[in-house]
Every structure is written in C-alpha cells, then in structure tokens.
Write a protein that holds these residues in place. Structure first.
Motif, PDB file in Angstrom:
ATOM      1  N   LYS A 201      -5.740 -10.275   6.336  1.00 50.22           N
ATOM      2  CA  LYS A 201      -7.182 -11.414   4.939  1.00 50.22           C
ATOM      3  C   LYS A 201      -7.602 -10.217   4.218  1.00 50.22           C
ATOM      4  O   LYS A 201      -8.842 -10.953   3.819  1.00 50.22           O
ATOM      5  CB  LYS A 201      -8.322 -11.199   6.487  1.00 50.22           C
ATOM      6  CG  LYS A 201      -7.155 -12.092   7.166  1.00 50.22           C
ATOM      7  CD  LYS A 201      -7.500 -12.512   8.823  1.00 50.22           C
ATOM      8  CE  LYS A 201      -7.609 -12.002   9.334  1.00 50.22           C
ATOM      9  NZ  LYS A 201      -7.351 -10.897  10.222  1.00 50.22           N
ATOM     10  N   THR A 202      -8.196  -9.192   4.613  1.00 47.72           N
ATOM     11  CA  THR A 202      -8.998  -8.329   3.900  1.00 47.72           C
ATOM     12  C   THR A 202      -8.350  -7.863   2.866  1.00 47.72           C
ATOM     13  O   THR A 202      -8.978  -8.232   1.179  1.00 47.72           O
ATOM     14  CB  THR A 202      -9.377  -7.468   4.431  1.00 47.72           C
ATOM     15  OG1 THR A 202     -10.986  -7.796   5.424  1.00 47.72           O
ATOM     16  CG2 THR A 202     -10.337  -6.370   3.590  1.00 47.72           C
TER      17      THR A 202
ATOM     18  N   TYR B  18       1.234  -1.069   0.048  1.00 50.25           N
ATOM     19  CA  TYR B  18       0.229  -0.219  -0.294  1.00 50.25           C
ATOM     20  C   TYR B  18       0.582   0.903  -0.181  1.00 50.25           C
ATOM     21  O   TYR B  18       1.739   1.398   0.746  1.00 50.25           O
ATOM     22  CB  TYR B  18      -0.852  -0.082   1.163  1.00 50.25           C
ATOM     23  CG  TYR B  18      -2.128  -0.699   1.210  1.00 50.25           C
ATOM     24  CD1 TYR B  18      -3.159  -0.427   0.491  1.00 50.25           C
ATOM     25  CD2 TYR B  18      -2.139  -1.785   1.783  1.00 50.25           C
ATOM     26  CE1 TYR B  18      -4.796  -1.325   0.625  1.00 50.25           C
ATOM     27  CE2 TYR B  18      -2.810  -3.306   2.335  1.00 50.25           C
ATOM     28  CZ  TYR B  18      -3.996  -2.476   1.192  1.00 50.25           C
ATOM     29  OH  TYR B  18      -5.091  -3.548   1.516  1.00 50.25           O
TER      30      TYR B  18
ATOM     31  N   ALA C 236       1.474  -5.458   2.727  1.00 48.97           N
ATOM     32  CA  ALA C 236       0.608  -6.120   3.368  1.00 48.97           C
ATOM     33  C   ALA C 236       0.802  -7.373   3.555  1.00 48.97           C
ATOM     34  O   ALA C 236       0.153  -8.172   4.577  1.00 48.97           O
ATOM     35  CB  ALA C 236      -0.410  -5.376   2.814  1.00 48.97           C
TER      36      ALA C 236
ATOM     37  N   SER D  63       3.516   0.398   2.662  1.00 47.84           N
ATOM     38  CA  SER D  63       4.302  -0.917   3.220  1.00 47.84           C
ATOM     39  C   SER D  63       3.604  -1.843   2.867  1.00 47.84           C
ATOM     40  O   SER D  63       2.435  -2.298   1.702  1.00 47.84           O
ATOM     41  CB  SER D  63       2.824  -0.542   4.545  1.00 47.84           C
ATOM     42  OG  SER D  63       2.071   0.054   4.480  1.00 47.84           O
TER      43      SER D  63
HETATM   44  P1  ADP Z   1      -6.910  -7.453   7.793  1.00 43.93           P
HETATM   45  O1  ADP Z   1      -8.415  -7.609   7.151  1.00 43.93           O
HETATM   46  O2  ADP Z   1      -6.282  -9.186   8.203  1.00 43.93           O
HETATM   47  O3  ADP Z   1      -7.031  -7.350   9.608  1.00 43.93           O
HETATM   48  P2  ADP Z   1      -5.835  -5.896   6.237  1.00 43.93           P
HETATM   49  O4  ADP Z   1      -5.664  -6.417   4.841  1.00 43.93           O
HETATM   50  O5  ADP Z   1      -6.899  -4.509   6.750  1.00 43.93           O
HETATM   51  O6  ADP Z   1      -5.729  -6.342   7.590  1.00 43.93           O
HETATM   52  O7  ADP Z   1      -4.662  -4.952   6.023  1.00 43.93           O
HETATM   53  C1  ADP Z   1      -3.259  -5.183   6.540  1.00 43.93           C
HETATM   54  C2  ADP Z   1      -2.015  -4.292   5.999  1.00 43.93           C
HETATM   55  O8  ADP Z   1      -1.842  -3.289   4.865  1.00 43.93           O
HETATM   56  C3  ADP Z   1      -2.313  -3.729   7.807  1.00 43.93           C
HETATM   57  O9  ADP Z   1      -1.339  -3.220   8.162  1.00 43.93           O
HETATM   58  C4  ADP Z   1      -3.091  -2.496   7.239  1.00 43.93           C
HETATM   59  O10 ADP Z   1      -2.902  -1.358   8.709  1.00 43.93           O
HETATM   60  C5  ADP Z   1      -2.485  -2.244   5.896  1.00 43.93           C
HETATM   61  N1  ADP Z   1      -4.071  -1.230   5.371  1.00 43.93           N
HETATM   62  C6  ADP Z   1      -5.307  -1.855   5.004  1.00 43.93           C
HETATM   63  N2  ADP Z   1      -5.423  -1.112   4.264  1.00 43.93           N
HETATM   64  C7  ADP Z   1      -4.864  -0.038   3.753  1.00 43.93           C
HETATM   65  C8  ADP Z   1      -4.973   1.365   3.085  1.00 43.93           C
HETATM   66  N3  ADP Z   1      -5.855   0.857   2.072  1.00 43.93           N
HETATM   67  N4  ADP Z   1      -3.878   2.277   2.928  1.00 43.93           N
HETATM   68  C9  ADP Z   1      -2.606   1.566   3.252  1.00 43.93           C
HETATM   69  N5  ADP Z   1      -2.959   0.166   4.450  1.00 43.93           N
HETATM   70  C10 ADP Z   1      -3.304  -0.542   4.032  1.00 43.93           C
END
Ligand code: ADP
Ligand code: MG
Length: 272
Positions: free
Chosen positions: A54-55, A21, A30, A28
């Motif tokens: 996961k998301t 991202y 992910a 970062s």
């Molecule tokens: P989960 O669903 O397992 O809780 P996510 O897939 O939502 O995890 O997030 C994985 C990582 O990516 C986390 O560190 C989150 O902060 C980061 N992240 C998620 N969406 C974004 C975004 N749109 N921009 C920047 N970082 C993101």
C-alpha cells in the motif's frame, strides 16, 4: 488533448505498475501489475494485509521514486518526481517543534516560494476550518494528537494540491478523535472537490469514507478486487455511514475478501 483526452476526468492513472525493491539482501517484487484509474473528486481507499504494498503504491503516486515497470499519470501527465499537485498526509504529523502552528501549516507554501500575505490569510482560514481557530501562534507541544493531525491536514491543503495521499493518517488516534477527524477530512475534501487515495488497515474506515475500496493481496501486492460503495453510504458522512443498514454488509464483504486471501496463503504476520 489527443488519446489521453478520452479519460478527461481521470486525475490519477496507474498503468501496469510493478515495483521491485533492490537492496543488499537482494531484490523483492513488492507490487505487480497494478492498474487503477481515479476520477476527479473521487475518494478511493486501498486496504490489504501489512506488507502488501500500500505504501509503495502511494510513494509511486507521489513520485518519490520511479516504478520498475509501468507508468503513473497525474492529470494525463507522467509523474517523474514529487509535484506540488500532490499532498501527502501520514500517520505521524512531522510538525517542527520550534515553529508555531501557523508557520508549520505554511511550510509547503514556504518551500514552494508561495508564502505571501494573502496565502497566509488562507492558512489562517484553513486552520479555522479544521477546527483550530486562534491556535496559529501556539506550538506543537501545546496541542493534543488529534489537534496536531488537524494542523497536518491544514498544512497539506495549504498548497492547494489536486490530489491528497493519506497513509494511515488516523491510526495513531483514539477512536472518538479518529471518528471526528474522518468526518472533518471527508467534509473538507468534498467541499474543495479534492481527489484522495487513503491507505488504511481499518476496513470500517475505508467503507465509511470511500467511493471505492480496492483490496490488495500480497506476495506480490496485486489488486485482488474492488468494491463500489453503495450511494447511500458513499454520500453520507463517515459517522452517519456507519449507522446505515447496508454498512455492516459492506464491512463483511471486505472482511471476507481479506480473510479469503489469508487462507489462500501468504504467511500470516499475526495480524495488526
Ligand atoms: P504496506 O504499506 O502495505 O504495509 P509496503 O508498501 O510498505 O506495504 O511494503 C511492501 C513490500 O515491500 C513489503 O514486503 C516490504 O517489506 C517491502 N519494502 C517496502 N519498502 C522497502 C524498501 N525500502 N526496501 C526493500 N523492501 C521494501
Ligand atoms: Mg504501509
């Protein structure tokens, strides 16, 4: 079908998938190097601590944005954007308050230009199947949270997607409603032979519903291990699976995998 034909019954394939991202705070990583193949009709769960990606994995599967590296294949074809072959169900139901239940359930059909008299009859049949016979003319505010999630399930199934992506769809519900809905989703997807990927932080839910459970670790999100659910548990309904002798052992194996990774590092976020 050429080389891809070798894996004929694989519906979803993630190949060396990584995602970074980028925003004003920087970049970062992910998820990194995720490889995963899901066969037709399989139910796979992704579990892992919050923030492990996961998301992100589901969003990449749905084609909401392209991966930084790697490929996503759906029935052998590269995913390059959202597709009617993929249905998404989330924790929030996102029903339109001004539309009836029937018209909410038909939203996907309408958007894809497939709303016809016969597809609306199918919507009515689906509403009946999810336990809402005769509720089509009502409005979302007249329904409980569990009933609204049933409408969301009918809406997702109405467009007849090949694959269902379920992101914590039961986590806002009371326990007994959640258990009922787990059974409903399990039964309905089995009957329709759908392929599903469920994201959940509830290990018992993952163990009770899935054929396979994938455990992710974080910083960056990687596949840590995979557990195959024993046949006896896999073939039982989620409610009955929880009562089987091997269930506790499966739960404890999942628990120890997640626990081990917390001890290895990655800051704790205080649980969820
Ligand atoms: P989960 O669903 O397992 O809780 P996510 O897939 O939502 O995890 O997030 C994985 C990582 O990516 C986390 O560190 C989150 O902060 C980061 N992240 C998620 N969406 C974004 C975004 N749109 N921009 C920047 N970082 C993101
Ligand atoms: Mg998430």
């Amino acid at each position: 079908m050429g080389a891809l034909g070798l894996k004929r019954d694989s519906v979803l394939e993630l190949q060396r998938l990584s995602h970074v991202y980028v925003n004003e705070k920087g970049a970062s990583l992910a998820v990194e190097n995720i490889d995963l193949t899901v066969s037709r009709g399989q139910f796979v769960s992704l579990v892992g601590p919050s923030g492990c990606g996961k998301t992100t994995v589901l969003s990449l599967l749905a084609g909401l944005f392209p991966p930084t590296k790697g490929r996503v294949l759906l029935s052998g074809e590269r995913v390059q954007g959202p597709s009617p072959k993929v249905g998404y169900m989330l924790q929030q139901d996102y029903l339109f308050p001004w539309r009836t239940i029937r018209d909410n359930a038909a939203v996907g059909l309408e958007i894809s230009g497939r709303k016809t008299r016969s597809s609306m009859e199918a919507v009515d049949a689906l509403l009946e199947e999810v336990g809402l016979p005769g509720a089509g003319h009502r409005f979302p505010h007249e329904l409980s949270g569990g009933m609204r999630q049933r409408v969301a399930l009918a809406r997702t199934l109405a467009t007849d997607p090949e694959v269902l992506l379920l992101d914590e769809p039961f986590s806002a519900l009371d326990l007994h409603i959640k258990l009922q809905l787990e059974d409903l989703v399990d039964q309905t997807l089995k009957r329709l032979c759908k392929t599903a990927v469920l994201v959940t932080h509830d290990l018992a839910e993952a163990a009770a519903m899935s054929d396979r459970v994938i455990v992710l670790g974080r910083n960056p999100g990687r596949i840590r291990c995979e557990l195959a659910v024993p046949d006896e548990i896999r073939l039982a309904s989620p409610m009955n699976a929880r009562k089987l002798p091997g269930f506790q052992e499966l739960f404890e194996r999942l628990w120890s995998e997640l626990d081990a990774q917390d001890e290895e590092g990655g800051e704790s976020d205080g649980g969820q």
